[in-house]
Design a protein around this motif. Structure first.
Motif, short mmCIF file in Angstrom:
data_model
loop_
_atom_site.label_atom_id
_atom_site.label_comp_id
_atom_site.label_asym_id
_atom_site.label_seq_id
_atom_site.Cartn_x
_atom_site.Cartn_y
_atom_site.Cartn_z
N ALA A 129 0.84 -1.13 0.24
CA ALA A 129 0.10 0.08 -0.01
C ALA A 129 0.89 1.15 -0.04
N ASP A 130 0.41 2.15 -0.62
CA ASP A 130 1.30 3.28 -1.03
C ASP A 130 0.09 4.74 -0.61
N VAL A 133 -8.00 11.04 -5.80
CA VAL A 133 -7.81 9.82 -4.99
C VAL A 133 -8.52 9.75 -3.87
N ALA A 134 -8.47 11.01 -3.06
CA ALA A 134 -8.76 11.11 -1.61
C ALA A 134 -10.44 11.24 -1.75
N ILE A 135 -10.90 12.20 -2.82
CA ILE A 135 -12.61 12.06 -2.79
C ILE A 135 -12.88 10.78 -3.29
N TYR A 136 -12.33 10.13 -4.25
CA TYR A 136 -12.87 8.59 -4.45
C TYR A 136 -12.96 7.69 -3.31
N SER A 176 -5.32 -8.12 -1.62
CA SER A 176 -4.10 -8.68 -1.73
C SER A 176 -4.01 -9.75 -2.96
N VAL A 177 -4.83 -10.63 -2.95
CA VAL A 177 -5.18 -11.74 -4.17
C VAL A 177 -5.08 -10.75 -5.35
N GLY A 178 -6.14 -9.94 -5.38
CA GLY A 178 -6.43 -9.21 -6.54
C GLY A 178 -5.33 -8.36 -7.05
N LEU A 179 -4.65 -7.82 -6.18
CA LEU A 179 -3.24 -7.10 -6.62
C LEU A 179 -2.39 -7.94 -6.95
N SER A 180 -2.06 -9.19 -6.48
CA SER A 180 -1.01 -10.15 -7.28
C SER A 180 -1.52 -10.73 -8.28
N MET A 181 -2.90 -10.88 -8.58
CA MET A 181 -3.30 -11.44 -10.00
C MET A 181 -3.10 -10.42 -10.90
N GLY A 182 -3.12 -8.89 -10.62
CA GLY A 182 -3.11 -8.01 -11.55
C GLY A 182 -4.29 -7.30 -11.71
N ALA A 183 -5.58 -7.89 -10.96
CA ALA A 183 -6.82 -7.33 -11.39
C ALA A 183 -6.93 -6.01 -10.70
N LEU A 184 -6.35 -5.62 -9.72
CA LEU A 184 -6.39 -4.23 -8.99
C LEU A 184 -5.03 -3.74 -9.31
N SER A 185 -5.03 -2.28 -9.26
CA SER A 185 -4.07 -1.47 -9.66
C SER A 185 -3.35 -0.97 -8.17
N THR A 209 -3.11 1.74 -6.69
CA THR A 209 -3.75 2.94 -6.24
C THR A 209 -5.27 2.36 -5.60
N LEU A 210 -5.71 1.45 -6.37
CA LEU A 210 -7.27 0.98 -6.02
C LEU A 210 -7.07 0.27 -4.90
N PHE A 211 -5.90 -0.46 -4.69
CA PHE A 211 -5.59 -1.49 -3.39
C PHE A 211 -5.22 -0.58 -2.21
N THR A 212 -4.72 0.57 -2.49
CA THR A 212 -4.49 1.40 -1.31
C THR A 212 -5.68 1.99 -0.73
N MET A 213 -6.64 2.60 -1.72
CA MET A 213 -8.12 2.68 -1.44
C MET A 213 -8.73 2.00 -0.55
N ILE A 214 -8.76 0.44 -0.83
CA ILE A 214 -9.43 -0.42 -0.29
C ILE A 214 -8.89 -0.66 1.09
#
Length: 459
Positions: free
Chosen positions: A53-54, A63-66, A115-124, A126-131
């Protein structure tokens, strides 16, 4: 690497299943094992997930509003679903609001899936950090909102009774028992001890070991086989009695819980055999042998030998009167002598457990001191009986109380038994130092004078 990881996960899963199915896994061991797993491995996993996470991306206004929108949508969805479910389930609106506040927290599940979605490339990233940010914010917000909501929910009677019962169990003796050793023979005492042991085992569905003592120094093969068949039958009896005890405890349930029963055969009552078995970890030993007394006031050497090998709490069962004629099915009426000491209260707990399973009438007797001390003991007497009554009521057992003054404890007990027609005395006692098994003058006097059955609970 993937193959090694899969095998590691499968190995850990199988190990967890085997440990969970172990009949000797006590609550204490399970809690410590679970605490180790959560305290050691969980932080490592989430620490590794956090490295992905970043949080600096939240400095971007878009990104903050989203992220704020994601938190609101997630909260409204889960909060609304829990609140509507509470309404449909018959809860009040205040209870539904508190339930929704508690359910709104997110943590492990969301982070793991992300974490699984990030490792599979399904999440970026940025989206991982938001979640992850959404999971953190909703989890941090849950405790204060839930505390605020619960403060406005009136406590129900059944919830108040449950909390009171749990408070009683925290300082209780019987609820903390997790494993039972039953040392018996084929006598009426042994069968009655089997009944008492089964009742106690049924309280917590505790694993039980039956040590059958057939009393033959040089048994033939036929005698050994007969003893093995007998101990198997006794084990089934313990299971049946424990099942009835558990059913009495859970009147609203139809099924009987299964209790793990281990059987073994010993030729003689030897301290060494009990000591060896006791090393496996037992919280209570219940003893019932044919040869109980050496004389009117002293226990037989067989009882003393067994007690010498067991360092923990001990229950000595002595069948008399109706329990000699029908040890397994005779009606019980119980008297609990109490004096305010810890052994006395533990004995009362065992008596209450027996009364609950057998649906037996129950009386608590306090013997007031003589002379000038009697006037000063009124508050003490009321506090003791009030504690025992509260303990019984927390388990749904009706109990009567009685007070005897200006009379020796053993005589008061015998008179009260005759007046109320009790046929079982459950007395909490302490072991006295010495080569012989001795529980004090009152217990010795009851051994000599009581015509009713006795259970001495020594701690």
């Amino acid at each position: 690497t993937d193959a090694i990881g899969v095998h590691t996960v499968l190995g850990a899963f199988v190990a967890g299943v085997l440990v969970g199915e172990s009949p000797i896994l006590s609550k204490h061991i399970e809690e410590q094992l679970r605490g180790l797993v959560f305290a050691f491995f969980t932080p490592i996993y989430f620490g590794l997930a956090g490295q992905s996470a970043d949080l600096t991306v939240l400095g971007n206004p878009v990104v903050a509003i989203y992220t704020v929108g994601l938190v609101l949508i997630a909260s409204l969805g889960k909060f609304g679903g829990a609140f509507i479910g509470a309404e449909l389930g018959g809860l009040t609106r205040r209870e539904g609001f508190a339930l929704a506040c508690g359910m709104n927290a997110r943590g492990s599940t969301e982070v793991i899936i992300a974490s699984v979605g990030l490792s599979m490339g399904a999440l970026s990233p940025t989206l991982f950090t938001m979640i992850v940010a959404m999971a953190i914010l909703t989890t941090v917000a849950m405790p204060p909102t839930l505390r605020w909501a619960l403060a406005r929910v009136p406590m129900r009677k059944d919830e108040k009774a449950r909390l009171e019962r749990e408070e009683m169990e925290e300082k209780g003796f019987v609820p903390k028992l997790e494993r039972l050793l039953l040392a018996i023979d084929d006598s009426a005492n042994g069968r009655f001890a089997t009944r008492i042991g089964g009742i106690i085992a049924g309280v917590n569905a505790m694993p039980t070991t039956v040590m059958h003592i057939h009393g033959n120094k040089r048994p033939s093969k036929a005698a050994v086989e007969q003893a093995k068949a007998k101990v198997k039958e006794i084990g089934e009896t313990v299971q049946a009695v424990a099942g009835r005890s558990d059913q009495a405890k859970r009147d609203d349930e139809k099924s009987e819980s299964s209790i793990d029963i281990t059987t073994m055969v010993e030729d003689m009552p030897k301290a060494e055999a009990v000591a060896t078995e006791a090393e496996k970890g037992y919280d209570l030993m219940v003893v019932g042998l044919d040869k109980t007394l050496a004389n009117d006031t002293e226990f037989h050497g067989d009882i003393t030998n067994l007690a010498a090998g067991f360092p923990g709490p001990l229950a000595v069962v002595i069948a008399r009167d109706a329990q000699l004629e029908d040890p397994m099915h005779s009606r019980l009426s119980i008297l609990l002598p109490v004096n305010g000491t810890d052994p006395s209260r533990r004995g009362a707990e065992v008596g209450i457990a027996i009364a609950r399973a057998a649906r037996a009438p129950l009386t608590a007797l306090y013997v007031a001191p003589r002379g000038q001390k009697a006037r000063r003991s009124r508050q003490y007497e009321e506090a003791i009986l009030k504690d025992i009554v509260a303990l019984a009521e927390s388990y749904g057992v009706e109990i009567k109380t009685a007070v005897r003054a200006d009379i020796a404890a053993d005589k008061a007990i015998v008179r009260e038994v005759g007046r109320r027609r009790n046929n079982l005395i459950v007395l909490g006692v302490g072991r006295r130092p010495g080569d012989k098994l001795f529980f004090g003058d009152t217990a010795a006097a009851l051994l000599a004078t009581s015509t009713k059955s006795l259970v001495f609970v020594a701690t």
